[in-house]
Write a protein that holds these residues in place. Sequence first.
Motif, PDB file in Angstrom:
ATOM      1  N   PRO A 112      54.558  55.069  39.551  1.00 32.82           N
ATOM      2  CA  PRO A 112      55.224  55.759  38.469  1.00 32.82           C
ATOM      3  C   PRO A 112      56.575  55.192  38.204  1.00 32.82           C
ATOM      4  O   PRO A 112      57.290  54.966  39.147  1.00 32.82           O
ATOM      5  CB  PRO A 112      55.384  57.143  39.211  1.00 32.82           C
ATOM      6  N   SER A 113      56.828  55.115  36.850  1.00 31.12           N
ATOM      7  CA  SER A 113      58.111  54.605  36.370  1.00 31.12           C
ATOM      8  C   SER A 113      59.334  55.317  36.845  1.00 31.12           C
ATOM      9  O   SER A 113      59.363  56.651  36.959  1.00 31.12           O
ATOM     10  CB  SER A 113      58.049  54.358  35.037  1.00 31.12           C
ATOM     11  N   ILE A 114      60.394  54.479  36.846  1.00 31.60           N
ATOM     12  CA  ILE A 114      61.722  55.028  37.129  1.00 31.60           C
ATOM     13  C   ILE A 114      61.946  56.231  36.128  1.00 31.60           C
ATOM     14  O   ILE A 114      62.519  57.403  36.201  1.00 31.60           O
ATOM     15  CB  ILE A 114      62.793  54.002  37.238  1.00 31.60           C
ATOM     16  N   LYS A 115      61.715  55.859  34.713  1.00 29.05           N
ATOM     17  CA  LYS A 115      62.175  56.658  33.694  1.00 29.05           C
ATOM     18  C   LYS A 115      61.398  58.071  33.876  1.00 29.05           C
ATOM     19  O   LYS A 115      61.988  58.938  33.646  1.00 29.05           O
ATOM     20  CB  LYS A 115      61.836  56.027  32.372  1.00 29.05           C
ATOM     21  N   SER A 116      60.244  57.920  34.088  1.00 30.71           N
ATOM     22  CA  SER A 116      59.264  59.290  34.154  1.00 30.71           C
ATOM     23  C   SER A 116      59.756  59.999  35.273  1.00 30.71           C
ATOM     24  O   SER A 116      59.703  61.341  35.197  1.00 30.71           O
ATOM     25  CB  SER A 116      57.849  59.012  34.332  1.00 30.71           C
ATOM     26  N   VAL A 117      60.075  59.606  36.530  1.00 31.43           N
ATOM     27  CA  VAL A 117      60.290  60.199  37.567  1.00 31.43           C
ATOM     28  C   VAL A 117      61.727  60.745  37.355  1.00 31.43           C
ATOM     29  O   VAL A 117      62.187  61.967  37.850  1.00 31.43           O
ATOM     30  CB  VAL A 117      60.465  59.540  39.023  1.00 31.43           C
ATOM     31  N   VAL A 118      62.862  60.070  36.851  1.00 35.93           N
ATOM     32  CA  VAL A 118      64.217  60.542  36.546  1.00 35.93           C
ATOM     33  C   VAL A 118      63.974  61.815  35.600  1.00 35.93           C
ATOM     34  O   VAL A 118      64.532  62.918  35.725  1.00 35.93           O
ATOM     35  CB  VAL A 118      64.839  59.436  36.028  1.00 35.93           C
ATOM     36  N   VAL A 150      67.268  52.141  36.214  1.00 38.46           N
ATOM     37  CA  VAL A 150      68.002  53.645  36.252  1.00 38.46           C
ATOM     38  C   VAL A 150      68.749  53.877  35.164  1.00 38.46           C
ATOM     39  O   VAL A 150      68.975  54.686  34.362  1.00 38.46           O
ATOM     40  CB  VAL A 150      68.490  53.891  37.569  1.00 38.46           C
ATOM     41  N   PHE A 151      69.840  52.960  34.944  1.00 39.35           N
ATOM     42  CA  PHE A 151      70.920  53.210  34.033  1.00 39.35           C
ATOM     43  C   PHE A 151      70.127  53.000  32.647  1.00 39.35           C
ATOM     44  O   PHE A 151      70.670  53.909  31.657  1.00 39.35           O
ATOM     45  CB  PHE A 151      71.822  52.138  34.028  1.00 39.35           C
ATOM     46  N   ARG A 152      69.202  52.290  32.405  1.00 37.85           N
ATOM     47  CA  ARG A 152      68.336  52.378  30.980  1.00 37.85           C
ATOM     48  C   ARG A 152      67.880  53.682  30.961  1.00 37.85           C
ATOM     49  O   ARG A 152      67.935  54.172  29.985  1.00 37.85           O
ATOM     50  CB  ARG A 152      67.319  50.971  31.021  1.00 37.85           C
ATOM     51  N   ALA A 153      67.363  54.268  32.070  1.00 38.45           N
ATOM     52  CA  ALA A 153      66.603  55.624  31.956  1.00 38.45           C
ATOM     53  C   ALA A 153      67.705  56.615  31.407  1.00 38.45           C
ATOM     54  O   ALA A 153      67.350  57.636  30.812  1.00 38.45           O
ATOM     55  CB  ALA A 153      65.975  55.890  33.173  1.00 38.45           C
ATOM     56  N   LEU A 154      68.709  56.786  32.060  1.00 37.29           N
ATOM     57  CA  LEU A 154      69.729  57.705  31.813  1.00 37.29           C
ATOM     58  C   LEU A 154      70.448  57.411  30.574  1.00 37.29           C
ATOM     59  O   LEU A 154      70.932  58.444  30.080  1.00 37.29           O
ATOM     60  CB  LEU A 154      70.984  57.432  33.055  1.00 37.29           C
ATOM     61  N   MET A 155      70.509  56.415  29.968  1.00 36.50           N
ATOM     62  CA  MET A 155      71.081  55.961  28.667  1.00 36.50           C
ATOM     63  C   MET A 155      70.201  56.818  27.736  1.00 36.50           C
ATOM     64  O   MET A 155      70.851  57.190  26.244  1.00 36.50           O
ATOM     65  CB  MET A 155      71.007  54.449  28.254  1.00 36.50           C
ATOM     66  N   LYS A 156      69.083  57.102  27.771  1.00 38.02           N
ATOM     67  CA  LYS A 156      68.244  57.887  26.868  1.00 38.02           C
ATOM     68  C   LYS A 156      68.414  59.414  26.991  1.00 38.02           C
ATOM     69  O   LYS A 156      67.766  60.330  26.115  1.00 38.02           O
ATOM     70  CB  LYS A 156      66.659  57.682  27.116  1.00 38.02           C
ATOM     71  N   LEU A 157      68.998  60.059  28.183  1.00 42.77           N
ATOM     72  CA  LEU A 157      69.166  61.193  28.276  1.00 42.77           C
ATOM     73  C   LEU A 157      70.391  61.869  27.376  1.00 42.77           C
ATOM     74  O   LEU A 157      71.583  61.338  27.436  1.00 42.77           O
ATOM     75  CB  LEU A 157      69.472  61.465  29.723  1.00 42.77           C
ATOM     76  N   ARG A 158      70.327  62.810  27.017  1.00 46.68           N
ATOM     77  CA  ARG A 158      71.512  63.762  26.231  1.00 46.68           C
ATOM     78  C   ARG A 158      72.449  64.337  27.373  1.00 46.68           C
ATOM     79  O   ARG A 158      73.485  64.192  27.328  1.00 46.68           O
ATOM     80  CB  ARG A 158      71.026  64.861  25.427  1.00 46.68           C
ATOM     81  N   ALA A 159      71.865  64.875  28.436  1.00 49.10           N
ATOM     82  CA  ALA A 159      72.490  65.244  29.474  1.00 49.10           C
ATOM     83  C   ALA A 159      72.573  64.482  30.572  1.00 49.10           C
ATOM     84  O   ALA A 159      71.205  64.359  31.211  1.00 49.10           O
ATOM     85  CB  ALA A 159      72.175  66.965  29.701  1.00 49.10           C
ATOM     86  N   MET A 160      73.440  63.880  31.066  1.00 48.97           N
ATOM     87  CA  MET A 160      73.283  62.637  32.270  1.00 48.97           C
ATOM     88  C   MET A 160      73.700  63.346  33.669  1.00 48.97           C
ATOM     89  O   MET A 160      74.495  64.036  33.633  1.00 48.97           O
ATOM     90  CB  MET A 160      74.130  61.562  31.972  1.00 48.97           C
ATOM     91  N   PRO A 161      72.909  63.206  34.511  1.00 47.89           N
ATOM     92  CA  PRO A 161      73.198  63.729  35.740  1.00 47.89           C
ATOM     93  C   PRO A 161      74.198  62.907  36.551  1.00 47.89           C
ATOM     94  O   PRO A 161      74.226  61.802  36.256  1.00 47.89           O
ATOM     95  CB  PRO A 161      71.617  63.769  36.804  1.00 47.89           C
ATOM     96  N   ALA A 162      74.647  63.395  37.419  1.00 52.41           N
ATOM     97  CA  ALA A 162      75.701  62.524  38.234  1.00 52.41           C
ATOM     98  C   ALA A 162      74.874  61.633  39.140  1.00 52.41           C
ATOM     99  O   ALA A 162      73.676  61.893  39.669  1.00 52.41           O
ATOM    100  CB  ALA A 162      76.552  63.376  39.135  1.00 52.41           C
ATOM    101  N   LEU A 163      75.382  60.471  39.323  1.00 51.40           N
ATOM    102  CA  LEU A 163      74.473  59.015  39.831  1.00 51.40           C
ATOM    103  C   LEU A 163      75.202  58.613  41.094  1.00 51.40           C
ATOM    104  O   LEU A 163      76.503  58.195  40.913  1.00 51.40           O
ATOM    105  CB  LEU A 163      74.309  58.274  38.945  1.00 51.40           C
ATOM    106  N   ARG A 164      74.571  58.670  42.256  1.00 50.00           N
ATOM    107  CA  ARG A 164      75.056  57.673  43.338  1.00 50.00           C
ATOM    108  C   ARG A 164      73.921  56.829  43.878  1.00 50.00           C
ATOM    109  O   ARG A 164      72.668  57.201  43.585  1.00 50.00           O
ATOM    110  CB  ARG A 164      75.472  58.694  44.333  1.00 50.00           C
ATOM    111  N   THR A 165      74.259  55.626  44.316  1.00 46.67           N
ATOM    112  CA  THR A 165      73.158  54.680  44.903  1.00 46.67           C
ATOM    113  C   THR A 165      73.514  54.387  46.336  1.00 46.67           C
ATOM    114  O   THR A 165      74.472  54.336  46.663  1.00 46.67           O
ATOM    115  CB  THR A 165      72.926  53.349  43.793  1.00 46.67           C
ATOM    116  N   VAL A 166      72.286  54.270  47.103  1.00 44.43           N
ATOM    117  CA  VAL A 166      72.479  54.058  48.460  1.00 44.43           C
ATOM    118  C   VAL A 166      72.549  52.634  48.678  1.00 44.43           C
ATOM    119  O   VAL A 166      71.811  51.633  48.134  1.00 44.43           O
ATOM    120  CB  VAL A 166      71.199  54.324  49.300  1.00 44.43           C
ATOM    121  N   PRO A 167      73.590  51.874  49.432  1.00 46.06           N
ATOM    122  CA  PRO A 167      73.683  50.469  49.459  1.00 46.06           C
ATOM    123  C   PRO A 167      72.742  49.766  50.318  1.00 46.06           C
ATOM    124  O   PRO A 167      72.125  50.785  51.091  1.00 46.06           O
ATOM    125  CB  PRO A 167      75.289  50.251  50.094  1.00 46.06           C
ATOM    126  N   PRO A 168      72.527  48.743  50.439  1.00 38.77           N
ATOM    127  CA  PRO A 168      71.559  47.985  51.306  1.00 38.77           C
ATOM    128  C   PRO A 168      71.758  48.509  52.661  1.00 38.77           C
ATOM    129  O   PRO A 168      72.938  48.491  53.159  1.00 38.77           O
ATOM    130  CB  PRO A 168      71.490  46.449  51.075  1.00 38.77           C
TER     131      PRO A 168
END
Length: 168
Positions: A112-118, A150-168
């Motif tokens: 499943p793509s990142i865009k679809s799951v977001v 992930v950022f590309r997927a969020l760019m398409k959203l009108r209402a963007m969720p707050a975002l955090r990423t887990v470091p390596p």
Amino acid sequence: PKVIGGKIGVLLVNLGTPDGTDYSSMRRYLAEFLSDRRVIETPRWLWMPLLHGVILTTRPGKSGKAYASIWNKEKNESPLRTFTRAQSDALSKRMANEPSVIVDWAMRYGNPSIKSVVGKLQEQGCGRLLVFPLYPQYSATTTATVGDHVFRALMKLRAMPALRTVPP
């Protein structure tokens, strides 16, 4: 836009996998993977003719045979998809006492793509998103490309969720 709920989406992301071992599935997967500028840094004017002229006509068949030798025939999927789903399911069970947390998984390349799951997490009321690239160390070809997508997927959203990423 519709107000996003207060749930937290935990998105596990792995590298990717083809949908099948046939020529078309392999070609689609390899085209997506080998077109990523973070993976292949060769100038586009040189790389794209090689990719579409030679690599994507010969490599899908060879890669398909290699994938077929390790393919999870019971579930008709690659082992990486099987293991990533299992990790997501295990984390979901561990988080069962936290109804505000929804765990899901995606692939950087393939489905499943990142865009679809977001989008799915947002529909489930996730106003916050924790992206967890499943790589033990940082690399532009893995961790960074997950962030890009992930950022590309969020760019398409009108209402963007707050975002955090887990470091390596």
